[in-house]
Write a protein that holds these residues in place. Structure first.
Motif, PDB file in Angstrom:
ATOM      1  N   GLY A   2     -11.068 108.234  35.267  1.00 47.10           N
ATOM      2  CA  GLY A   2     -12.505 108.056  35.345  1.00 47.10           C
ATOM      3  C   GLY A   2     -12.914 107.299  36.592  1.00 47.10           C
ATOM      4  O   GLY A   2     -14.062 106.957  36.772  1.00 47.10           O
ATOM      5  N   ALA A   3     -11.966 107.029  37.470  1.00 46.38           N
ATOM      6  CA  ALA A   3     -12.237 106.253  38.672  1.00 46.38           C
ATOM      7  C   ALA A   3     -11.845 107.057  39.899  1.00 46.38           C
ATOM      8  O   ALA A   3     -11.102 108.024  39.810  1.00 46.38           O
ATOM      9  N   LEU A   4     -12.356 106.635  41.030  1.00 41.36           N
ATOM     10  CA  LEU A   4     -11.998 107.236  42.311  1.00 41.36           C
ATOM     11  C   LEU A   4     -11.014 106.307  43.009  1.00 41.36           C
ATOM     12  O   LEU A   4     -11.025 105.105  42.801  1.00 41.36           O
ATOM     13  N   ARG A   5     -10.186 106.855  43.864  1.00 38.97           N
ATOM     14  CA  ARG A   5      -9.179 106.069  44.559  1.00 38.97           C
ATOM     15  C   ARG A   5      -9.601 105.901  46.013  1.00 38.97           C
ATOM     16  O   ARG A   5      -9.940 106.851  46.685  1.00 38.97           O
TER      17      ARG A   5
ATOM     18  N   ASP B  11      -6.994 102.440  50.366  1.00 39.60           N
ATOM     19  CA  ASP B  11      -5.946 101.436  50.182  1.00 39.60           C
ATOM     20  C   ASP B  11      -5.287 101.530  48.812  1.00 39.60           C
ATOM     21  O   ASP B  11      -4.457 100.708  48.464  1.00 39.60           O
ATOM     22  N   GLY B  12      -5.642 102.546  48.038  1.00 40.09           N
ATOM     23  CA  GLY B  12      -5.030 102.738  46.733  1.00 40.09           C
ATOM     24  C   GLY B  12      -5.789 102.088  45.603  1.00 40.09           C
ATOM     25  O   GLY B  12      -5.435 102.248  44.451  1.00 40.09           O
ATOM     26  N   GLY B  13      -6.845 101.340  45.922  1.00 35.66           N
ATOM     27  CA  GLY B  13      -7.648 100.696  44.888  1.00 35.66           C
ATOM     28  C   GLY B  13      -8.483 101.719  44.143  1.00 35.66           C
ATOM     29  O   GLY B  13      -8.662 102.855  44.593  1.00 35.66           O
ATOM     30  N   LEU B  14      -8.978 101.332  42.988  1.00 37.72           N
ATOM     31  CA  LEU B  14      -9.797 102.220  42.183  1.00 37.72           C
ATOM     32  C   LEU B  14     -11.217 101.684  42.123  1.00 37.72           C
ATOM     33  O   LEU B  14     -11.427 100.479  42.122  1.00 37.72           O
ATOM     34  N   TYR B  15     -12.164 102.586  42.071  1.00 35.47           N
ATOM     35  CA  TYR B  15     -13.541 102.147  41.891  1.00 35.47           C
ATOM     36  C   TYR B  15     -14.299 103.198  41.109  1.00 35.47           C
ATOM     37  O   TYR B  15     -13.944 104.367  41.105  1.00 35.47           O
ATOM     38  N   LEU B  16     -15.270 102.740  40.405  1.00 35.12           N
ATOM     39  CA  LEU B  16     -16.150 103.614  39.662  1.00 35.12           C
ATOM     40  C   LEU B  16     -17.430 103.737  40.477  1.00 35.12           C
ATOM     41  O   LEU B  16     -17.938 102.734  40.964  1.00 35.12           O
TER      42      LEU B  16
ATOM     43  N   LEU C  87      -6.119  92.543  35.450  1.00 38.41           N
ATOM     44  CA  LEU C  87      -6.955  92.775  34.280  1.00 38.41           C
ATOM     45  C   LEU C  87      -6.162  93.415  33.137  1.00 38.41           C
ATOM     46  O   LEU C  87      -6.354  93.077  31.968  1.00 38.41           O
ATOM     47  N   ARG C  88      -5.252  94.329  33.483  1.00 36.76           N
ATOM     48  CA  ARG C  88      -4.408  94.923  32.435  1.00 36.76           C
ATOM     49  C   ARG C  88      -3.493  93.867  31.815  1.00 36.76           C
ATOM     50  O   ARG C  88      -3.253  93.877  30.610  1.00 36.76           O
ATOM     51  N   ALA C  89      -2.975  92.939  32.631  1.00 38.82           N
ATOM     52  CA  ALA C  89      -2.134  91.857  32.097  1.00 38.82           C
ATOM     53  C   ALA C  89      -2.957  90.974  31.167  1.00 38.82           C
ATOM     54  O   ALA C  89      -2.477  90.572  30.095  1.00 38.82           O
ATOM     55  N   GLU C  90      -4.188  90.666  31.563  1.00 41.81           N
ATOM     56  CA  GLU C  90      -5.058  89.853  30.702  1.00 41.81           C
ATOM     57  C   GLU C  90      -5.345  90.574  29.393  1.00 41.81           C
ATOM     58  O   GLU C  90      -5.323  89.972  28.312  1.00 41.81           O
ATOM     59  N   LEU C  91      -5.589  91.886  29.471  1.00 44.95           N
ATOM     60  CA  LEU C  91      -5.856  92.675  28.273  1.00 44.95           C
ATOM     61  C   LEU C  91      -4.638  92.661  27.350  1.00 44.95           C
ATOM     62  O   LEU C  91      -4.774  92.483  26.134  1.00 44.95           O
ATOM     63  N   ALA C  92      -3.460  92.826  27.918  1.00 45.11           N
ATOM     64  CA  ALA C  92      -2.237  92.802  27.102  1.00 45.11           C
ATOM     65  C   ALA C  92      -2.080  91.449  26.411  1.00 45.11           C
ATOM     66  O   ALA C  92      -1.725  91.383  25.228  1.00 45.11           O
ATOM     67  N   GLU C  93      -2.370  90.373  27.126  1.00 39.14           N
ATOM     68  CA  GLU C  93      -2.265  89.032  26.542  1.00 39.14           C
ATOM     69  C   GLU C  93      -3.274  88.851  25.405  1.00 39.14           C
ATOM     70  O   GLU C  93      -2.936  88.291  24.344  1.00 39.14           O
TER      71      GLU C  93
ATOM     72  N   VAL D 273      -9.159 103.611  33.651  1.00 39.06           N
ATOM     73  CA  VAL D 273      -9.662 102.376  34.251  1.00 39.06           C
ATOM     74  C   VAL D 273     -11.101 102.127  33.822  1.00 39.06           C
ATOM     75  O   VAL D 273     -11.520 100.980  33.674  1.00 39.06           O
ATOM     76  N   SER D 274     -11.836 103.195  33.564  1.00 41.51           N
ATOM     77  CA  SER D 274     -13.225 103.031  33.137  1.00 41.51           C
ATOM     78  C   SER D 274     -13.326 102.329  31.790  1.00 41.51           C
ATOM     79  O   SER D 274     -14.376 101.775  31.467  1.00 41.51           O
ATOM     80  N   ASP D 275     -12.250 102.309  30.998  1.00 43.74           N
ATOM     81  CA  ASP D 275     -12.247 101.608  29.713  1.00 43.74           C
ATOM     82  C   ASP D 275     -11.767 100.167  29.837  1.00 43.74           C
ATOM     83  O   ASP D 275     -11.845  99.407  28.873  1.00 43.74           O
ATOM     84  N   LEU D 276     -11.253  99.779  30.980  1.00 47.48           N
ATOM     85  CA  LEU D 276     -10.629  98.469  31.127  1.00 47.48           C
ATOM     86  C   LEU D 276     -11.607  97.321  30.876  1.00 47.48           C
ATOM     87  O   LEU D 276     -11.338  96.440  30.053  1.00 47.48           O
ATOM     88  N   LEU D 277     -12.727  97.308  31.546  1.00 47.33           N
ATOM     89  CA  LEU D 277     -13.692  96.212  31.371  1.00 47.33           C
ATOM     90  C   LEU D 277     -14.307  96.187  29.972  1.00 47.33           C
ATOM     91  O   LEU D 277     -14.395  95.112  29.369  1.00 47.33           O
ATOM     92  N   PRO D 278     -14.694  97.346  29.391  1.00 44.38           N
ATOM     93  CA  PRO D 278     -15.181  97.298  28.005  1.00 44.38           C
ATOM     94  C   PRO D 278     -14.106  96.825  27.021  1.00 44.38           C
ATOM     95  O   PRO D 278     -14.410  96.085  26.085  1.00 44.38           O
ATOM     96  N   ASN D 279     -12.849  97.223  27.230  1.00 44.25           N
ATOM     97  CA  ASN D 279     -11.772  96.761  26.355  1.00 44.25           C
ATOM     98  C   ASN D 279     -11.587  95.252  26.468  1.00 44.25           C
ATOM     99  O   ASN D 279     -11.379  94.564  25.465  1.00 44.25           O
ATOM    100  N   LEU D 280     -11.646  94.730  27.684  1.00 41.55           N
ATOM    101  CA  LEU D 280     -11.536  93.283  27.869  1.00 41.55           C
ATOM    102  C   LEU D 280     -12.660  92.564  27.127  1.00 41.55           C
ATOM    103  O   LEU D 280     -12.423  91.568  26.438  1.00 41.55           O
ATOM    104  N   ALA D 281     -13.878  93.063  27.255  1.00 43.97           N
ATOM    105  CA  ALA D 281     -15.018  92.438  26.577  1.00 43.97           C
ATOM    106  C   ALA D 281     -14.826  92.485  25.056  1.00 43.97           C
ATOM    107  O   ALA D 281     -15.087  91.501  24.362  1.00 43.97           O
TER     108      ALA D 281
END
Length: 165
Positions: A63-66, A69-74, A88-94, A122-130
Motif C-alpha cells: 500500500g506504499a510507494l518506494r 533510497d528504499g524508503g516507503l511512503y504513502l 515501528l515494526r519492532a515497537e509493534l512487536a513489543e 505498511v499502510s496498516d503499521l500506524l493504525p496497528n500501533l495506535a
C-alpha cells in the motif's frame, strides 16, 4: 539461464540490483559486480522488466510507494525511511508481546497476531500501533483501578474494625 536464476546467483554473490528510471544500479562487492556485469548486461531488458514487476508487486502489497533510497511512503501520509519502518515494526512487536503476556494469550494466538502484524502492509503499521498502544493504556488503567479499589476496600475494612472496638 532465466532472469530469476541470474538474480538469485547475483544475490548469492552479494550483488544487489535496483532500478533508477531505466538504469539498473548495481551494488555489492566490486569483484562480484565485475564478475556479474557481462551477464547482467546481456539480460538488461529482462532484468528491468523483472525489477519493475517486483517493484509494482511490492507497492501493491504494502500500500506504499518506494522512494529511491528504499524508503516507503504513502501518497496521503508521512514518509517512512527503511529505519523508521524497522523501528515501528519492532515497537509493534513489543506492544503485541506485552499485551499477549498481560492477557495470557496462547502461543498459537500470539504467533498468529505477530505474523500478521509483521507481514501486513505498511499502510496498516500506524493504525496497528495506535490500536495496540490504546489496548496497553486501557490495560494499565484497569490495573490501576483494581489496585486503588483494593486499597480502598482494605481501608474501609480497617475503619469498620476500629469502630467496632
Amino acid at each position: 539461464m532465466s532472469v530469476a536464476q541470474l538474480l538469485s546467483r547475483a544475490a548469492a554473490m552479494g550483488v544487489t540490483l535496483r532500478l533508477d528510471g531505466d538504469t539498473v544500479k548495481v551494488g555489492g562487492p566490486l569483484a562480484a559486480r565485475e564478475a556479474m556485469r557481462p551477464e547482467l548486461a546481456a539480460h538488461k531488458p529482462e532484468i528491468i522488466a523483472h525489477l519493475r514487476a517486483a517493484a509494482n508487486d511490492a507497492a501493491d502489497c504494502t500500500g506504499a510507494l518506494r522512494s529511491r533510497d528504499g524508503g516507503l511512503y504513502l501518497p496521503w501520509g508521512a514518509y517512512l525511511s527503511v529505519d523508521d519502518v524497522h523501528r515501528l515494526r519492532a515497537e509493534l512487536a513489543e506492544l503485541i508481546e506485552d499485551l499477549a503476556d498481560a492477557e495470557d494469550w496462547s502461543e498459537a494466538h500470539r504467533d498468529e497476531v505477530l505474523a500478521r502484524a509483521m507481514r501486513g502492509p505498511v499502510s496498516d503499521l500506524l493504525p496497528n500501533l495506535a490500536h495496540f498502544r490504546g489496548r496497553i493504556v486501557e490495560l494499565d488503567a484497569e490495573r490501576k483501578a483494581r489496585h486503588l479499589l483494593r486499597q480502598r476496600t482494605w481501608r474501609m475494612v480497617g475503619f469498620d474494625d476500629r469502630r467496632a472496638t
